[in-house]
Design an enzyme around this catalytic site. Sequence first.
Site, PDB file in Angstrom:
ATOM      1  N   LYS A 162       0.815  -1.215   0.000  1.00 47.27           N
ATOM      2  CA  LYS A 162       0.000   0.000   0.000  1.00 47.27           C
ATOM      3  C   LYS A 162       0.853   1.272   0.000  1.00 47.27           C
ATOM      4  O   LYS A 162       0.436   2.303  -0.502  1.00 47.27           O
ATOM      5  CB  LYS A 162      -0.914   0.031   1.227  1.00 47.27           C
ATOM      6  CG  LYS A 162      -1.860  -1.162   1.395  1.00 47.27           C
ATOM      7  CD  LYS A 162      -2.898  -1.270   0.315  1.00 47.27           C
ATOM      8  CE  LYS A 162      -4.098  -2.122   0.690  1.00 47.27           C
ATOM      9  NZ  LYS A 162      -3.782  -3.529   0.912  1.00 47.27           N
TER      10      LYS A 162
HETATM   11  C1  LIG Z   1      -4.462  -4.659   0.594  1.00 46.65           C
HETATM   12  C2  LIG Z   1      -3.731  -5.937   0.577  1.00 46.65           C
HETATM   13  C3  LIG Z   1      -4.050  -6.958  -0.317  1.00 46.65           C
HETATM   14  C4  LIG Z   1      -5.210  -6.845  -1.275  1.00 46.65           C
HETATM   15  O1  LIG Z   1      -4.972  -5.868  -2.265  1.00 46.65           O
HETATM   16  P1  LIG Z   1      -6.183  -5.318  -3.165  1.00 46.65           P
HETATM   17  O2  LIG Z   1      -5.607  -4.213  -3.954  1.00 46.65           O
HETATM   18  O3  LIG Z   1      -7.229  -4.856  -2.195  1.00 46.65           O
HETATM   19  O4  LIG Z   1      -6.654  -6.463  -3.990  1.00 46.65           O
HETATM   20  C5  LIG Z   1      -3.281  -8.109  -0.307  1.00 46.65           C
HETATM   21  N1  LIG Z   1      -2.267  -8.265   0.566  1.00 46.65           N
HETATM   22  C6  LIG Z   1      -1.938  -7.311   1.457  1.00 46.65           C
HETATM   23  C7  LIG Z   1      -0.833  -7.554   2.406  1.00 46.65           C
HETATM   24  C8  LIG Z   1      -2.647  -6.118   1.495  1.00 46.65           C
HETATM   25  O5  LIG Z   1      -2.328  -5.151   2.374  1.00 46.65           O
END
Ligand SMILES: *Cc1c(COP(=O)(O)O)cnc(C)c1O
Length: 463
Positions: free
Chosen positions: A110
């Site tokens: 993120k």
């Molecule tokens: C947010 C997240 C996901 C999922 O990602 P999306 O973009 O919502 O599909 C997978 N793994 C981790 C560790 C995350 O923080």
Amino acid sequence: MKYKSTRGGTPSLRFKETVKMGLADDGGLIIPEEIPVLNMSKINGFSSLSYQDVAFEIMKLFVDDITNDLLRNIIDKSYVSFDNKKIIPLIKKGGLYIAELFHGPTLSFKDLALQFLGNLLKQITEDEHRALNVLGATSGDTGSAAIYGIKGAMNINIFMLHPEKRISIVQDLQMTTVMDNNVYNLSVDGTFDDCQFIVKSIFSDVAFKKNFNLIAVNSINWARILAQIVYYFYIYSRIISEIGYTKINIVVPTGNFGNILAGYMAKRMGMPVNKLLIATNENNILTRFINNGEYAVSDVKKTFSPAMDIQVASNFERYLYYLYDESSEKIISIMDGLNRDKRILFDEVILEKARSDFSSCSTNNEDSLNMIDSFYKKYGYILDPHTACGVNSTYHADDISNYPTVCMATAHPSKFSDTVQSACGKEPDTPYHIKQLFDIERKVYSVDRNIDVIKDFICKRFS
Ligand SMILES: *Cc1c(COP(=O)(O)O)cnc(C)c1O
């Protein structure tokens, strides 16, 4: 580049307007009016550029209301807090390339988009001389990354909802130990889907949204998808000469469909992709869509990979728009149907089309723990529980064996230390800045799962 809504009800938007609007005012998702296509010599040329250079080359195609100098400056600021010069190192293990997307300040993928979005919002408040209020829902990682990107900013507040007791200890501490006055953590007695539903409802009150200059930092915000498109090209460019300019498979541990949607956009932009592999946990609505042609909402199950404990994937509408040949009428009727019946049925023709872009596999709790254990024993490498679902999928997916495969590692294993340790008996190394969090003060507000309570909370801070 101009932007529009999947539901066709907004005027043509410029980039900064899309960032501020978040969810389109007509309830749809914002997408570019057209998708730029890069030729192979351009894509190959990325292999001699830095991450920041690639980011600039991609983003400037989509941004024409910020000067190139300023855009470059925002990009440069956004990746200084990463602990690896490559930003995304690639590790070769077990016949896969593992792309470590977790070298940012809060240790999940993120950060790649949210540090950029934080700096972009600071620029917007400066340019427009107005205050903004960020509102978001998090299953753990978005919240910490967004808070890190915005804490201490002049003229921006952040209100972040998380589901009580459904995030990991480290995720909780990363958010609630931030003492800056502009940060409000709201702990909601419900699931992530409840939090996301509340946030979506507040954003759909367009008057309230305008009154408080509310900004969405969930992956419905186009700026996040844009920042994520960058790393698909970057990763491809790092391995291109080694693999001989062929197509690749990309495995993405998926929740809200934001990460993998960026991969789909990269494919549309000309990147040679064989399959995008949607890896899910027991919350496998997307796997059932690809494999059975039914997208049916059921109850959220709590798993070891909480960032994927999602039923209604908020970015799915963006893909549906392209799947149904860019027809807003079709999208409006499909989304109405989904609200009414809690499911969408797909016919064979559409399904074939979806299967030409995606494969999908789900991994149950037990298999995810076994994967962490066996990967550690065989290769000495510790996977986090989300990445373990991704790696596990590669052993079961159809149609991927003829091409090299990259698995997105979406979090550092120390964010889920307890799970990882119980799976493989080894405690992952925890970076010092995380260890420190265990001893400091926390600030968090417990709230009911209620839209009006949350609206009231925001109002009271600004009356
Ligand atoms: C947010 C997240 C996901 C999922 O990602 P999306 O973009 O919502 O599909 C997978 N793994 C981790 C560790 C995350 O923080």
